[in-house]
Design a protein around this motif. Structure first.
Motif, short mmCIF file in Angstrom:
data_model
loop_
_atom_site.label_atom_id
_atom_site.label_comp_id
_atom_site.label_asym_id
_atom_site.label_seq_id
_atom_site.Cartn_x
_atom_site.Cartn_y
_atom_site.Cartn_z
N UNK A 147 5.13 3.67 1.91
CA UNK A 147 5.25 2.23 2.22
C UNK A 147 6.69 1.89 2.60
N UNK A 200 9.86 -8.53 1.69
CA UNK A 200 9.14 -7.26 1.89
C UNK A 200 9.20 -6.42 0.61
N UNK A 238 9.19 2.21 11.22
CA UNK A 238 8.26 2.05 12.33
C UNK A 238 8.10 0.60 12.75
N UNK A 239 8.23 -0.33 11.80
CA UNK A 239 7.85 -1.70 12.14
C UNK A 239 8.87 -2.77 11.77
N UNK A 279 10.35 -9.95 11.21
CA UNK A 279 9.11 -9.61 10.51
C UNK A 279 9.24 -9.74 9.00
N UNK A 333 2.13 -5.15 -4.43
CA UNK A 333 1.04 -4.28 -4.01
C UNK A 333 0.99 -3.02 -4.88
N UNK A 336 6.81 -7.81 -1.80
CA UNK A 336 5.42 -7.53 -1.41
C UNK A 336 5.03 -6.10 -1.79
N UNK A 337 5.93 -5.15 -1.50
CA UNK A 337 5.66 -3.75 -1.87
C UNK A 337 5.50 -3.63 -3.38
N UNK A 367 7.78 3.35 5.91
CA UNK A 367 7.10 2.81 7.09
C UNK A 367 7.95 1.73 7.77
N UNK A 368 8.93 1.19 7.04
CA UNK A 368 9.81 0.18 7.66
C UNK A 368 10.48 0.70 8.93
#
Lengths: 198, 198
Positions: free
Chosen positions: A162, A180, A168-169, A174, A187, A183-184, A165-166
């Motif tokens: 997770x 973020x 990539x996006x 964002x 989750x 959120x991680x 992956x930052x």
């Protein structure tokens, strides 16, 4: 930009600029496909001036991946939390900030797969970091903070799946890195399933 | 290996072998750095024979990324679950199996960043897939199945951050895909935190 040879002052600033330019080229065209001439050209300096700042392309790679790695190891080293569970959560949140702040360096780090000495150095440090995360998961399980029915190494890989992956996006539009990170954390530790009290 | 021109039979088998060889080279040396000559050489056939099977390197890229994408879209299309929350969980588990079974194809897919038509085609389909995942998160929130205090697009990116991380670390000796799928599901939906009943 203008660059002064290292001995004439502002070496840190100049070397930072060289490093930033090199990392951008490595990430765009690949490390192998980038030459020292390309780095010099992108800075509008001569190759001779470039060699006042760094001794080799491999040194640039080592410096760049170490920027990413140093950030991650610092995140793992300075926790004020007392339980392994809280330290793990803390490390994940801090790592999100490291990724957001050093995105190009970590992007390069995570794409390194080669066989040069610099690349092997990076892979060795990455494995050390993974070991730290897996150890924290094991300790958190042992202290009863996190569920024991998941394999620690797999959980560590997924948590950083997770975070990583930052590369990539992630873009500043964002989401705030702090949001973020939160959120991680929600989750990963509480889960997405809505509970009666949530 | 021996290869027969396409019109002489076993076209599917031969084309699969060509595709597998091409994907291995693309993933190892990069798409740009791989030539049709390299692909032919790795199969021990002539370039002329290779062109009986495929018309261009770009066709190989399209076929390869579509193998990965088709698997993911099929996983999204055929759910027997009735709630969006269960469909989301189902999609994530099925995607883990797609990654494990088509690892080299998905690896190529996830590394595509370029500007050829084949690469743009792959990026467009990836964005469509991301949209499907984000929509499922939104629907799952709307039906009260998953927590509403996370941004749906961020949650979708993080869920597939875990799934896609398999291309970095998955090997058959690192766990059965079914167990990995179950671990991602537990982590993402229930969370790692140990509960009184767990």
């Amino acid at each position: 930009m203008t660059m002064t040879p290292r001995r004439r002052g502002r070496p840190g600033h100049d070397q930072d600029a060289v490093l930033a330019a090199a990392v951008r080229l490595f990430n765009t065209h690949g490390y192998d496909a980038t030459s020292m001439f390309d780095v010099a050209e992108s800075l509008n300096i001569t190759k001779s001036t470039l060699y006042h700042h760094v001794s080799s392309k491999e040194q640039l790679l080592t410096m760049a991946v170490d920027r990413g790695l140093d950030g991650l190891f610092e995140a793992a080293a300075h926790s004020t939390q007392t339980t392994a569970t809280a330290q793990l959560e803390d490390l994940i949140k801090k790592s999100v900030h490291v990724l957001a702040e050093r995105l190009e360096f970590v992007t390069l780090l995570l794409r390194v797969h080669g066989n040069t000495e610099a690349e092997q150095h990076a892979l060795t440090r990455r494995r050390e970091f993974d070991r730290i995360v897996t150890d924290l998961v094991e300790k958190a399980q042992a202290e009863g903070g996190i569920r024991s029915d998941v394999d620690p190494a797999t959980a560590a890989r997924l948590l950083f799946g997770m975070v990583n992956s930052l590369i990539e996006w992630y873009r500043p539009d964002r989401g705030d890195p702090a949001v973020i990170a939160e959120t991680i954390s929600k989750l990963a530790f509480q889960g997405l399933t809505k509970r009666s009290n949530g």
